[in-house]
Structures are given as structure tokens and as C-alpha cells.
Design a protein around this motif. Sequence first.
Motif, PDB file in Angstrom:
ATOM      1  N   VAL A 211       6.684 -13.101 -32.113  1.00 19.23           N
ATOM      2  CA  VAL A 211       7.088 -12.758 -30.439  1.00 19.23           C
ATOM      3  C   VAL A 211       7.165 -14.762 -29.743  1.00 19.23           C
ATOM      4  O   VAL A 211       8.162 -14.451 -28.891  1.00 19.23           O
ATOM      5  N   HIS A 212       6.729 -15.508 -30.195  1.00 16.45           N
ATOM      6  CA  HIS A 212       6.944 -17.051 -30.363  1.00 16.45           C
ATOM      7  C   HIS A 212       7.396 -17.557 -31.298  1.00 16.45           C
ATOM      8  O   HIS A 212       5.622 -17.578 -32.274  1.00 16.45           O
ATOM      9  N   GLU A 213       8.130 -17.977 -31.241  1.00 13.51           N
ATOM     10  CA  GLU A 213       8.219 -18.805 -32.475  1.00 13.51           C
ATOM     11  C   GLU A 213       9.120 -20.409 -32.299  1.00 13.51           C
ATOM     12  O   GLU A 213       9.312 -20.125 -31.365  1.00 13.51           O
TER      13      GLU A 213
ATOM     14  N   ILE B 129      12.865 -12.404 -15.283  1.00 12.83           N
ATOM     15  CA  ILE B 129      14.376 -11.287 -15.789  1.00 12.83           C
ATOM     16  C   ILE B 129      14.721 -12.028 -17.099  1.00 12.83           C
ATOM     17  O   ILE B 129      14.259 -12.858 -17.578  1.00 12.83           O
ATOM     18  N   GLU B 130      14.430 -11.565 -18.614  1.00 15.98           N
ATOM     19  CA  GLU B 130      14.034 -12.069 -19.436  1.00 15.98           C
ATOM     20  C   GLU B 130      15.056 -11.214 -20.788  1.00 15.98           C
ATOM     21  O   GLU B 130      15.006  -9.746 -20.944  1.00 15.98           O
ATOM     22  N   ASP B 131      15.626 -11.583 -21.222  1.00 18.45           N
ATOM     23  CA  ASP B 131      16.500 -11.250 -22.708  1.00 18.45           C
ATOM     24  C   ASP B 131      16.559 -11.665 -23.722  1.00 18.45           C
ATOM     25  O   ASP B 131      16.181 -13.010 -23.170  1.00 18.45           O
TER      26      ASP B 131
ATOM     27  N   GLY C 216      12.263 -20.194 -21.731  1.00 15.25           N
ATOM     28  CA  GLY C 216      12.001 -19.048 -22.958  1.00 15.25           C
ATOM     29  C   GLY C 216      11.509 -19.920 -24.384  1.00 15.25           C
ATOM     30  O   GLY C 216      11.061 -20.619 -24.499  1.00 15.25           O
ATOM     31  N   HIS C 217      11.688 -18.700 -25.408  1.00 11.91           N
ATOM     32  CA  HIS C 217      11.138 -18.927 -26.831  1.00 11.91           C
ATOM     33  C   HIS C 217      11.991 -18.326 -27.600  1.00 11.91           C
ATOM     34  O   HIS C 217      12.843 -17.170 -27.521  1.00 11.91           O
ATOM     35  N   GLY C 218      12.029 -18.974 -28.690  1.00  7.33           N
ATOM     36  CA  GLY C 218      12.755 -18.434 -30.213  1.00  7.33           C
ATOM     37  C   GLY C 218      11.469 -16.811 -30.327  1.00  7.33           C
ATOM     38  O   GLY C 218      10.643 -17.082 -29.203  1.00  7.33           O
TER      39      GLY C 218
ATOM     40  N   SER D 265      11.122  -7.658 -30.294  1.00  6.37           N
ATOM     41  CA  SER D 265      11.575  -7.365 -29.391  1.00  6.37           C
ATOM     42  C   SER D 265      11.142  -8.427 -28.257  1.00  6.37           C
ATOM     43  O   SER D 265       9.380  -8.216 -27.807  1.00  6.37           O
ATOM     44  N   ASP D 266      11.325  -8.718 -27.126  1.00  6.34           N
ATOM     45  CA  ASP D 266      10.842  -8.882 -25.675  1.00  6.34           C
ATOM     46  C   ASP D 266      11.856  -9.091 -24.240  1.00  6.34           C
ATOM     47  O   ASP D 266      13.012  -9.637 -23.961  1.00  6.34           O
ATOM     48  N   LEU D 267      10.881  -7.921 -23.466  1.00 12.96           N
ATOM     49  CA  LEU D 267      12.331  -7.828 -22.430  1.00 12.96           C
ATOM     50  C   LEU D 267      11.617  -8.057 -20.909  1.00 12.96           C
ATOM     51  O   LEU D 267      10.323  -7.022 -20.640  1.00 12.96           O
TER      52      LEU D 267
ATOM     53  N   VAL E  36      16.536 -16.082 -29.631  1.00 12.42           N
ATOM     54  CA  VAL E  36      16.122 -17.099 -27.859  1.00 12.42           C
ATOM     55  C   VAL E  36      15.255 -16.229 -27.383  1.00 12.42           C
ATOM     56  O   VAL E  36      16.660 -15.259 -26.545  1.00 12.42           O
ATOM     57  N   THR E  37      14.887 -16.067 -26.247  1.00 16.69           N
ATOM     58  CA  THR E  37      14.806 -15.794 -24.695  1.00 16.69           C
ATOM     59  C   THR E  37      15.157 -16.273 -24.240  1.00 16.69           C
ATOM     60  O   THR E  37      15.177 -17.314 -24.043  1.00 16.69           O
ATOM     61  N   VAL E  38      15.470 -16.053 -22.492  1.00 14.06           N
ATOM     62  CA  VAL E  38      15.979 -16.499 -21.444  1.00 14.06           C
ATOM     63  C   VAL E  38      15.346 -15.607 -20.258  1.00 14.06           C
ATOM     64  O   VAL E  38      15.510 -14.539 -19.735  1.00 14.06           O
ATOM     65  N   GLU E  39      13.965 -16.166 -19.571  1.00  9.93           N
ATOM     66  CA  GLU E  39      13.824 -15.848 -18.604  1.00  9.93           C
ATOM     67  C   GLU E  39      12.894 -16.903 -17.785  1.00  9.93           C
ATOM     68  O   GLU E  39      11.183 -16.563 -17.948  1.00  9.93           O
ATOM     69  N   PRO E  40      13.705 -17.105 -16.517  1.00  9.12           N
ATOM     70  CA  PRO E  40      13.489 -18.045 -15.682  1.00  9.12           C
ATOM     71  C   PRO E  40      12.621 -16.816 -14.205  1.00  9.12           C
ATOM     72  O   PRO E  40      12.850 -15.295 -15.480  1.00  9.12           O
TER      73      PRO E  40
HETATM   74 MN   LIG Z   1       9.361 -13.586 -23.663  1.00  7.72          MN
END
Ligand SMILES: [Mn+2]
Length: 343
Positions: A283-285, A319-321, A276-278, A212-214, A303-307
Amino acid sequence: VDAQVVTHLPNVRYLCGFSGSAGFLLVEEHRATLFTDSRYALQASEETARSGVHVRIAKRGLLRALVDALNSRKGRLRTAYSSEHMTVQQMKTLSRGLGKRGKWMDCRSNVEKLRSIKDADEIATMRDAAVLISDVFYSVAKRIKPGMTELSLAAEIDYAMKQQGASRPSFETIIASGPRSAWIHARPSSKPLKKNELVVMDQGAILRGYSSDLTRTVFLGRPSGKVRGIYNSVLEAQRAAKEAIRPGVRTGAVDLAARRVLRQRGLEKYFTHSTGHGLGIEVHEMPRLASGDETLLAEGMVVTVEPGVYVEGFGGVRIEDDVLVTARGAEDLTTAPRELLAL
Ligand SMILES: [Mn+2]
């Protein structure tokens, strides 16, 4: 090809379930063989039982066992490998071992492409991992006090995730406060947190093999209008990116949706990384949500969405989800609150 050699451990794990630190997988048309060493004899047979691969314990090195196995076949042999993961030394040993009858085909990313689409079990695990890190963040954030160091806060997060059943952080926990929060990938330092500072907290946990990545950005004290303005712009950019997500959309278009919001607010030049990333075993794919990327989103991707916005000398907000691509759009796996936490 007649066979594929898989040396990248996350790919090995994905294909056969083996999670040890030494293993090559040889995939042939009608069988697959996992080469590992004696330390993993018990673990390998247990972890791969459902996959049906043969486990072979290499006594004199995995590479040598692999060459022997390939050499036991007759005739010319076309073998796939990944140039992203095979070392030059390994490639030399393999080509020397097979000689002229061996032909080597670079099939990089073919397993990674499979991995980018998650099945129902993987999605269930990733949902649990995202909830776990959301709970960890929220429970630790509520106890933040000025005077705590960044390192001490990072340690609290790492401790809490293991208490809740995670095996380890999916990357080194990032805590960056005050002007340091403008460092996009800051290592936590012995700097104490102070009143009226932004604190970027970027954390992830591995649960049953999945990451996970938050990221949340909190404020110690009463945020100024400027802080609120930047925070809400980043949140708006994140919302726009999520709204752009659905199967068939180019990943570059998702990145653009976030960037467009920040451009309207004059903040685009402070958003200096991709959107973002897969996420999955690593954690990064694949895929990347990056400017100009042409990959098409598909149902089952996570995917992450993290602007973020990073202003030198002032601080940063990210902010990343973690988001699941569904048949119709996007679903948040992350459950942590998104509004600005003023502590
Ligand atoms: Mn991330």
C-alpha cells in the motif's frame, strides 16, 4: 553481481508469483530458485508455474538451504541483497556460511524500482481494486447514521469489501470523526458518530494481490461555510496535484502543486503530510509524492493523491484517489464521488 537474494515477500511475489508467508528467491544469471517450506509445496509450484522458477522445499530452514545452494557454486561469488529487508541475523548467517569467497553488495530498492512501473495486467487489476473500494465506500457511506461507532463503521467497510471479493483490507481501516478527524492516522474507536461532525474514512482493499487506497471525508448534517471552505480547498489542491502529473515531472513538483493551493487559502500549515505515495503489491511503495523529492514520474506508475487539512479541536478533511500516470497525464482509477457528501 553473480546472484541476488530476495527476501522481501512482496518482491518475491512480484518476481515469481509466490504469495505464501515464507520464501526466499535466489536469482542467478540463467535460473531462479524459490526456497520455501513444506507447508507451501503445492501452492508454490502452482503459483510459480508460469514464471519458470525452480521450487526447493527447505527441510532445515530457508537460510540454510540458501547457504547450501550458494556454496554449491565454485569460486568467488558476488551476491546482491537489500539492506532494507535483510535482517542483521540473516546477513551474519549468510556471510559466515560463505566465508571469504562471498562478497555482498547492497542493491536496495532495485526490485522496488521495477515494481513502480505497472504493466497492463497489473493496471487492470488495480483498476478493479480501485472500483471495488469505491463501491464499498459509497454503499456503506449511504447507511451511516449518528450513533454508530467508528469501530462499527470500520467493520461494515471490512465486511463489504470481502463480500465483493477482496481478500483483505490493505491496511487497518481508518474511521475518525469529529475532533478525532484531525488525527491523521487515527485508529477507529468506540466513539459514536454525532450530528454536525466530519468523518474521515480511509480504506483500502487487496484484490488479486494488489492494493487500493481511498479516503473520503463526509459530513453528518448540514455543513457550515467553514467546513465547505476547507473541503473545497482540499479538493482544489487535489485537482492541482493531479493536473501536475505527467511523465518526466518530479514528484516533488506534484506535492508543491497541492501545497501551493492550500498556501493561497492560508491552510498550508494544516497540511502536515506528503501528497501521496506509490501503490501496488504494497500500500506504500515507490515513488513518494513528497516535498523536494526528485524522482521523475513515468508512464505506468500508480500513485495516490491525498492532500489534507487538519485543524486541532475542529477536525480534518482528506480526499484521496488512486491515479495512473499515462503518456499524457493522469487518469483516475478511483470512481467514488468527490463532492462533499452531507449525510
Ligand atoms: Mn494513502
